[in-house]
Design a protein around this motif. Structure first.
Motif, PDB file in Angstrom:
ATOM      1  N   TYR A  78       0.829  -1.202   0.000  1.00  0.00           N
ATOM      2  CA  TYR A  78       0.000   0.000   0.000  1.00  0.00           C
ATOM      3  C   TYR A  78       0.864   1.253   0.000  1.00  0.00           C
ATOM      4  O   TYR A  78       1.822   1.369   0.763  1.00  0.00           O
ATOM      5  CB  TYR A  78      -0.914   0.008   1.228  1.00  0.00           C
ATOM      6  CG  TYR A  78      -1.724   1.274   1.370  1.00  0.00           C
ATOM      7  CD1 TYR A  78      -2.918   1.440   0.676  1.00  0.00           C
ATOM      8  CD2 TYR A  78      -1.272   2.320   2.182  1.00  0.00           C
ATOM      9  CE1 TYR A  78      -3.659   2.599   0.799  1.00  0.00           C
ATOM     10  CE2 TYR A  78      -2.006   3.482   2.307  1.00  0.00           C
ATOM     11  CZ  TYR A  78      -3.195   3.623   1.615  1.00  0.00           C
ATOM     12  OH  TYR A  78      -3.923   4.774   1.740  1.00  0.00           O
ATOM     13  N   ARG A  80       0.267   5.519  -0.109  1.00  0.00           N
ATOM     14  CA  ARG A  80      -0.704   6.603  -0.107  1.00  0.00           C
ATOM     15  C   ARG A  80      -0.340   7.607  -1.191  1.00  0.00           C
ATOM     16  O   ARG A  80       0.653   8.333  -1.084  1.00  0.00           O
ATOM     17  CB  ARG A  80      -0.717   7.288   1.262  1.00  0.00           C
ATOM     18  CG  ARG A  80      -1.882   8.245   1.428  1.00  0.00           C
ATOM     19  CD  ARG A  80      -1.946   8.755   2.861  1.00  0.00           C
ATOM     20  NE  ARG A  80      -3.078   9.617   3.051  1.00  0.00           N
ATOM     21  CZ  ARG A  80      -3.379  10.192   4.199  1.00  0.00           C
ATOM     22  NH1 ARG A  80      -2.627   9.971   5.268  1.00  0.00           N
ATOM     23  NH2 ARG A  80      -4.433  10.977   4.305  1.00  0.00           N
ATOM     24  N   LYS A  82      -2.414  10.099  -2.450  1.00  0.00           N
ATOM     25  CA  LYS A  82      -2.983  11.425  -2.265  1.00  0.00           C
ATOM     26  C   LYS A  82      -3.044  11.760  -0.786  1.00  0.00           C
ATOM     27  O   LYS A  82      -3.613  11.011   0.003  1.00  0.00           O
ATOM     28  CB  LYS A  82      -4.389  11.494  -2.879  1.00  0.00           C
ATOM     29  CG  LYS A  82      -4.429  11.241  -4.376  1.00  0.00           C
ATOM     30  CD  LYS A  82      -5.857  11.281  -4.897  1.00  0.00           C
ATOM     31  CE  LYS A  82      -5.907  11.016  -6.390  1.00  0.00           C
ATOM     32  NZ  LYS A  82      -7.286  11.022  -6.914  1.00  0.00           N
ATOM     33  N   SER A 136     -19.983   5.614   4.004  1.00  0.00           N
ATOM     34  CA  SER A 136     -19.944   5.299   2.571  1.00  0.00           C
ATOM     35  C   SER A 136     -19.755   6.544   1.723  1.00  0.00           C
ATOM     36  O   SER A 136     -18.960   6.544   0.776  1.00  0.00           O
ATOM     37  CB  SER A 136     -21.240   4.572   2.165  1.00  0.00           C
ATOM     38  OG  SER A 136     -21.396   3.373   2.893  1.00  0.00           O
ATOM     39  N   LEU A 139     -16.229   7.831   2.231  1.00  0.00           N
ATOM     40  CA  LEU A 139     -15.294   6.938   1.537  1.00  0.00           C
ATOM     41  C   LEU A 139     -15.231   7.274   0.048  1.00  0.00           C
ATOM     42  O   LEU A 139     -14.138   7.362  -0.537  1.00  0.00           O
ATOM     43  CB  LEU A 139     -15.732   5.487   1.730  1.00  0.00           C
ATOM     44  CG  LEU A 139     -14.942   4.433   0.948  1.00  0.00           C
ATOM     45  CD1 LEU A 139     -13.498   4.398   1.418  1.00  0.00           C
ATOM     46  CD2 LEU A 139     -15.581   3.056   1.103  1.00  0.00           C
ATOM     47  N   LEU A 140     -16.381   7.486  -0.562  1.00  0.00           N
ATOM     48  CA  LEU A 140     -16.418   7.841  -1.983  1.00  0.00           C
ATOM     49  C   LEU A 140     -15.766   9.198  -2.222  1.00  0.00           C
ATOM     50  O   LEU A 140     -15.049   9.396  -3.212  1.00  0.00           O
ATOM     51  CB  LEU A 140     -17.865   7.864  -2.479  1.00  0.00           C
ATOM     52  CG  LEU A 140     -18.560   6.512  -2.585  1.00  0.00           C
ATOM     53  CD1 LEU A 140     -20.038   6.697  -2.916  1.00  0.00           C
ATOM     54  CD2 LEU A 140     -17.894   5.641  -3.638  1.00  0.00           C
ATOM     55  N   VAL A 142     -13.365  10.586  -0.521  1.00  0.00           N
ATOM     56  CA  VAL A 142     -11.909  10.475  -0.396  1.00  0.00           C
ATOM     57  C   VAL A 142     -11.314   9.705  -1.572  1.00  0.00           C
ATOM     58  O   VAL A 142     -10.279  10.080  -2.120  1.00  0.00           O
ATOM     59  CB  VAL A 142     -11.547   9.782   0.938  1.00  0.00           C
ATOM     60  CG1 VAL A 142     -10.049   9.484   1.002  1.00  0.00           C
ATOM     61  CG2 VAL A 142     -11.964  10.645   2.112  1.00  0.00           C
ATOM     62  N   LYS A 143     -11.979   8.649  -1.980  1.00  0.00           N
ATOM     63  CA  LYS A 143     -11.464   7.801  -3.057  1.00  0.00           C
ATOM     64  C   LYS A 143     -11.377   8.561  -4.379  1.00  0.00           C
ATOM     65  O   LYS A 143     -10.417   8.396  -5.144  1.00  0.00           O
ATOM     66  CB  LYS A 143     -12.360   6.564  -3.221  1.00  0.00           C
ATOM     67  CG  LYS A 143     -11.895   5.615  -4.319  1.00  0.00           C
ATOM     68  CD  LYS A 143     -12.760   4.385  -4.390  1.00  0.00           C
ATOM     69  CE  LYS A 143     -12.352   3.460  -5.529  1.00  0.00           C
ATOM     70  NZ  LYS A 143     -10.951   3.014  -5.433  1.00  0.00           N
ATOM     71  N   PHE A 144     -12.365   9.402  -4.667  1.00  0.00           N
ATOM     72  CA  PHE A 144     -12.414  10.078  -5.960  1.00  0.00           C
ATOM     73  C   PHE A 144     -12.099  11.572  -5.863  1.00  0.00           C
ATOM     74  O   PHE A 144     -12.491  12.354  -6.727  1.00  0.00           O
ATOM     75  CB  PHE A 144     -13.807   9.894  -6.591  1.00  0.00           C
ATOM     76  CG  PHE A 144     -14.143   8.463  -6.892  1.00  0.00           C
ATOM     77  CD1 PHE A 144     -13.521   7.796  -7.939  1.00  0.00           C
ATOM     78  CD2 PHE A 144     -15.063   7.772  -6.124  1.00  0.00           C
ATOM     79  CE1 PHE A 144     -13.818   6.470  -8.222  1.00  0.00           C
ATOM     80  CE2 PHE A 144     -15.377   6.448  -6.394  1.00  0.00           C
ATOM     81  CZ  PHE A 144     -14.749   5.795  -7.442  1.00  0.00           C
ATOM     82  N   ARG A 145     -11.386  11.969  -4.837  1.00  0.00           N
ATOM     83  CA  ARG A 145     -11.022  13.383  -4.704  1.00  0.00           C
ATOM     84  C   ARG A 145      -9.950  13.760  -5.724  1.00  0.00           C
ATOM     85  O   ARG A 145      -9.228  12.911  -6.233  1.00  0.00           O
ATOM     86  CB  ARG A 145     -10.521  13.664  -3.294  1.00  0.00           C
ATOM     87  CG  ARG A 145      -9.304  12.873  -2.891  1.00  0.00           C
ATOM     88  CD  ARG A 145      -8.957  13.105  -1.429  1.00  0.00           C
ATOM     89  NE  ARG A 145      -7.865  12.237  -0.992  1.00  0.00           N
ATOM     90  CZ  ARG A 145      -7.378  12.221   0.227  1.00  0.00           C
ATOM     91  NH1 ARG A 145      -7.902  13.018   1.137  1.00  0.00           N
ATOM     92  NH2 ARG A 145      -6.389  11.412   0.554  1.00  0.00           N
ATOM     93  N   TYR A 160     -17.809  12.481  -7.620  1.00  0.00           N
ATOM     94  CA  TYR A 160     -18.029  11.052  -7.885  1.00  0.00           C
ATOM     95  C   TYR A 160     -19.391  10.734  -8.488  1.00  0.00           C
ATOM     96  O   TYR A 160     -19.609   9.621  -8.954  1.00  0.00           O
ATOM     97  CB  TYR A 160     -17.781  10.197  -6.636  1.00  0.00           C
ATOM     98  CG  TYR A 160     -18.644  10.472  -5.427  1.00  0.00           C
ATOM     99  CD1 TYR A 160     -19.968  10.045  -5.374  1.00  0.00           C
ATOM    100  CD2 TYR A 160     -18.112  11.081  -4.293  1.00  0.00           C
ATOM    101  CE1 TYR A 160     -20.741  10.242  -4.243  1.00  0.00           C
ATOM    102  CE2 TYR A 160     -18.881  11.278  -3.159  1.00  0.00           C
ATOM    103  CZ  TYR A 160     -20.195  10.861  -3.137  1.00  0.00           C
ATOM    104  OH  TYR A 160     -20.964  11.059  -2.014  1.00  0.00           O
TER     105      TYR A 160
END
Length: 320
Positions: A78, A80, A82, A136, A139-140, A142-145, A160
């Motif tokens: 893993y 990071r 971003k 949820s 999470l979305l 942060v994932k697609f920032r 997103y």
């Protein structure tokens, strides 16, 4: 006519029209069920089961994150890619600072006054299920920032939502991506007005009412002159937010713990001073949750009020 009355007469018709559209409802029995509330309840239940009750098994991990005690294993692959502008604790404190007072103090009192003590039970239930919904959407986000050229980070549903309309079940629809972009822009505009009307105006209204009451009521300087306190708070807010999200995070990380400590300590103090009434109060809350006497519509209406307040308190479903 004073300034407060002029502003209220100008904005009230607009607010009534907008709220009437957003909170469209159907009547089941004698209970009004807003489509928006029903959608939020459905989403909260779905994500709770979909994540395997994240609010339970993820609690220990969350504590480690906000206390900076969680470290990724060095043997993993893993990396990071971003890095956010705020620490986990700063992000938490910024969120709590905006919702703790308005949702848990003013909002809860208003809900109990309308739905009776049983609403408290359903607020607790709703808070448990809405944790998964909040998790949820964050999470979305942060994932697609997106990382901007100046080093800042942008994220949220407006980023997103368009991705959700690319491929998958929408692959056969030619205009799906355009539709996703339209929805994203609509959300961004609605979020701006929600922060102004749903949060800022509600908060300053509650604050003004309290200040007016403790400084003389109708004889107070703030009576019919709420704009004075509003201007003071606006200036304080401006000095806080002008430095961007990093300045907000630094400020709230210092102020929010104090605010929450005073809030929790005060609540415990009230309970201790009224310890003799506590068993009866708990029994009353549970009994009224399933057979409320304070409102028409029975337990179903009480449940809806509990979910309304709980969602408002923790911002579940807002994407913030």
């Amino acid at each position: 006519m004073n300034i407060d009355a002029v502003i209220d007469s100008a904005l009230a018709p607009i607010a009534d029209r907008v709220s009437g559209f957003i909170f469209s409802y159907i009547t089941i029995g004698s209970v009004k069920v807003e489509f928006l509330v029903a959608l939020l309840i459905s989403a909260a239940l779905f994500f709770t089961f979909r994540t395997g009750f994240i609010g339970i098994w993820g609690f220990k991990h969350a504590i480690k994150l906000i206390t900076n005690k969680y470290k990724h294993a060095s043997t993993s692959d893993y990396q990071r890619k971003k890095k956010g502008e705020l620490s986990s604790f700063q992000a938490l404190s910024a969120t709590i600072s905006a919702s703790a007072g308005i949702g848990n103090v003013a909002g809860s009192a208003a809900a109990v006054s309308i739905g009776g003590p049983g609403v408290i039970f359903w607020m607790i239930v709703a808070g448990f299920f809405s944790m998964a919904l909040k998790f949820s959407e964050v999470l979305l986000g942060v994932k697609f920032r997106h990382s901007n050229p100046d080093g800042t980070v942008s994220g949220g549903p407006m980023y997103y939502i368009p991705i959700a309309f690319k491929g998958g079940i929408w692959s056969n629809w030619q205009n799906s991506e355009k539709f996703g972009l339209v929805l994203a822009k609509i959300y961004a505009v609605c979020a701006v007005f929600a922060m102004i009307g749903g949060w800022n105006l509600f908060q300053i209204n509650a604050m003004t009412a309290q200040f007016t009451e403790v400084t003389g009521g109708n004889n107070s300087i703030f009576a019919d002159n709420g704009w004075i306190l509003g201007t003071i708070v606006a200036l304080i807010t401006w000095f806080t937010v002008i430095g961007g999200v990093k300045a907000i995070g630094k400020f709230t990380s210092k102020v929010t713990p104090i605010m929450c400590s005073l809030y929790v300590t005060s609540a415990f103090l009230v309970c201790i001073l009224n310890i003799g009434h506590l068993p009866h109060t708990i029994a009353l809350i549970v009994r009224e949750a399933f057979s409320p006497q304070a409102m028409t519509g029975g337990a179903f209406a009480c449940l809806l009020w509990g979910f309304r307040r709980a969602m408002f308190a923790n911002e579940s479903g807002l994407g913030t």
